[in-house]
Design an enzyme around this catalytic site. Structure first.
Site, mmCIF file in Angstrom:
data_model
loop_
_atom_site.group_PDB
_atom_site.id
_atom_site.type_symbol
_atom_site.label_atom_id
_atom_site.label_comp_id
_atom_site.label_asym_id
_atom_site.label_seq_id
_atom_site.Cartn_x
_atom_site.Cartn_y
_atom_site.Cartn_z
ATOM 1 N N PRO A 264 0.982 -1.623 0.135
ATOM 2 C CA PRO A 264 -0.259 -0.416 0.086
ATOM 3 C C PRO A 264 0.762 1.069 0.124
ATOM 4 C CG PRO A 264 -0.022 -0.585 2.046
ATOM 5 C CD PRO A 264 1.402 -2.344 0.922
ATOM 6 N N ASP A 440 6.213 2.099 2.191
ATOM 7 C CA ASP A 440 4.710 1.327 2.647
ATOM 8 C C ASP A 440 3.795 1.717 3.599
ATOM 9 O OD1 ASP A 440 3.843 -1.414 2.862
ATOM 10 O OD2 ASP A 440 5.371 -2.158 2.064
ATOM 11 N N HIS A 441 3.157 1.680 3.949
ATOM 12 C CA HIS A 441 2.460 2.048 4.972
ATOM 13 C C HIS A 441 2.533 1.051 6.321
ATOM 14 C CE1 HIS A 441 0.884 4.834 6.837
ATOM 15 N NE2 HIS A 441 -0.413 5.721 6.250
ATOM 16 N N ARG A 442 2.844 -0.075 5.521
ATOM 17 C CA ARG A 442 2.066 -1.491 6.761
ATOM 18 C C ARG A 442 3.921 -1.611 7.332
ATOM 19 N NH1 ARG A 442 2.614 -6.314 2.272
ATOM 20 N NH2 ARG A 442 4.273 -5.555 1.325
ATOM 21 N N ILE A 444 5.888 1.468 7.630
ATOM 22 C CA ILE A 444 5.985 3.280 7.980
ATOM 23 C C ILE A 444 4.519 3.628 7.987
ATOM 24 C CG2 ILE A 444 7.501 5.269 7.003
ATOM 25 C CD1 ILE A 444 9.337 3.998 5.610
#
Length: 470
Positions: A264, A440-442, A444
């Site tokens: 994501p 990567d929002h998983r 950060i």
């Protein structure tokens, strides 16, 4: 006198095929152990192949421009070693290979041990090979017999009721794209569904009327539609030209699609005054202690990224899908996106965090020169952690870059331009640029990503922090 065979080795990290770009020898030439006989292009880089024995070239089994599977014989050499190497193979070789390929899977074919080339590793794959694309069509158009590599029967689709065979990342990709694996025709060895099969099924679902022309043909369609596929690849008219997607461009496209649908992405932007950094670049260029080194803004931007990682170590991580774990990296392999004639590649500077400014400059110069020459090795593009892409060299202000697969973040650097800027209460012309950070929002969250980007900007606005924050 015997004929020894040299097979296409696995030139790095489990690659399955390579294209022969250029032969450096011809039949009748004398070769020695370690002599480079050809240059091949894998999905990642161009590599020169040395032969591991002495002799006289007997035959070149593939022409330049041919894509060859790892493990296939590419050259035979007449040697004086009576007991070494493979038995003599002449006209009977294609028959023998076809018989071996047709052997039942539970009865593996015996194979002579391949000499191990330094840095190449050993391929553990069996002699079973997947079909060559459009081989029959090509042979028919040329009016010649099919090449030595046997064309295996198409792998049928999974029987109804059985669970399709696919690796976890492929299952995840199919889920993300909304593709039912049971409906996908597998082309992998043993009926395994590959990433390419999933992408082909997705393309067919989006544009069913265009499937024969644009979707990657599956094994079951290869023979029936081979003439159509061949024409689609080679036809050139006054209105359009179709270019085969292979090598670096092919793997880049697949990687970007996989990354975009797996990680994501979040992108944040910051515009900043880099006038002081540009002045420091000029001062470093004039420093006699740095004579001979390539000093440019990218060097200081790379150093700023490394300083910001030290202050925000959690950004330097990767996502382990299988274990459902976040893996924090205590090293930085800094990727630098490079545009080359063969396409975009991302080699990385190993252990960049431990290098001085001078060492970082030397590594950057070497990386760029090697990439331009097309000599970047597969190992140079493995295990990157964070990447910088400098779109500013093309005059672009910024962009929303896609993550290099397996990495946590990528920083896009825009063009540095003279712009009006409020400095010390007055509007003055200053050197200004825009940075864009995709992450990567998983791994950060918004707070960590914002702090990391703000720290990079702070170093570039006040480069003395390269010392005070180090």
């Amino acid at each position: 006198m015997t004929i020894r065979e040299f097979k296409m080795p696995d030139v790095g990290e489990g690659l399955t095929e390579a294209e022969i770009l250029k032969w450096y020898v011809q039949p009748g030439d004398t070769v020695t152990d370690g002599q480079v006989v050809c240059e091949v292009e894998t999905a990642k880089a161009a590599v020169e192949l040395p032969i591991p024995f002495d002799g006289v070239v007997h035959a070149l089994l593939f022409e330049e421009g041919t894509t060859v599977d790892v493990g296939q014989v590419i050259i035979s050499v007449q040697t004086g070693d009576a007991g070494a190497g493979a038995p003599v193979q002449t006209a009977a070789a294609p028959v023998a290979e076809a018989a071996a390929a047709a052997a039942p899977a539970e009865e593996p074919v015996a194979e002579a041990r391949q000499p191990v080339l330094v840095g190449y590793g050993v391929s553990t794959a069996s002699t079973k090979r997947r079909p060559r694309k459009a081989t029959a069509a090509t042979a028919a158009q040329n009016g010649t017999a099919a090449p030595a590599a046997p064309v295996l029967p198409a792998v049928p689709a999974q029987p109804t009721g059985e669970r399709p065979l696919a690796k976890p990342p492929v299952r995840k990709l199919a889920k993300d794209l909304g593709i039912d694996l049971a409906s996908v025709v597998p082309t992998g060895d043993g009926g395994v569904v590959t990433r390419e099969d999933v992408h082909a099924a997705a393309a067919a679902a989006i544009a069913p009327q265009a499937v024969p022309a644009v979707a990657a043909p599956v094994a079951a369609q290869a023979q029936a539609q081979a003439p159509v596929a061949e024409a689609a690849v080679t036809e050139t008219s006054a209105r359009e030209t179709r270019i085969p997607v292979k090598g670096v461009r092919k793997v880049t496209a697949q990687a970007m699609v996989g990354s975009a649908f797996t990680a994501p992405h979040v992108t944040e932007f910051i515009t900043l005054d880099v006038t002081r950094t540009m002045k420091l670049v000029q001062e470093l260029k004039d420093d006699p202690d740095l004579a001979g080194l390539r000093i440019n803004p990218l060097l200081l931007i790379a150093k700023a990224v490394l300083v910001a990682i030290r202050r925000n170590p959690d950004v330097n991580a990767s996502w382990d899908e299988a274990a459902q774990e976040i893996v924090l990296k205590h090293y930085v392999n800094l990727g630098i996106a490079a545009a080359t004639p063969r396409g975009l590649i991302v080699p990385n500077i190993k252990d960049a965090h431990a290098k001085t400014l001078g060492e970082l400059s030397e590594s950057l110069s070497s990386l760029v020169a090697t990439a331009r020459d097309g000599k970047t090795s597969p190992a140079d593009m493995q295990n990157g952690t964070i990447t910088i892409t400098n779109v500013g060299v093309f005059g672009v202000d910024t962009g929303t870059p896609i993550l290099n697969p397996g990495e946590s973040a990528i920083l896009a650097v825009g063009a540095i331009k003279l712009q009006p800027w409020v400095h010390k209460g007055k509007v003055k012309p200053r050197q200004v640029t825009t940075l864009a950070l995709s992450f990567d929002h998983r791994l950060i969250d918004g707070e960590l990503g914002s702090k990391f980007l703000a720290d990079i900007a702070a170093v570039l606005e006040h480069p003395r922090r390269l010392i005070t924050w180090s």
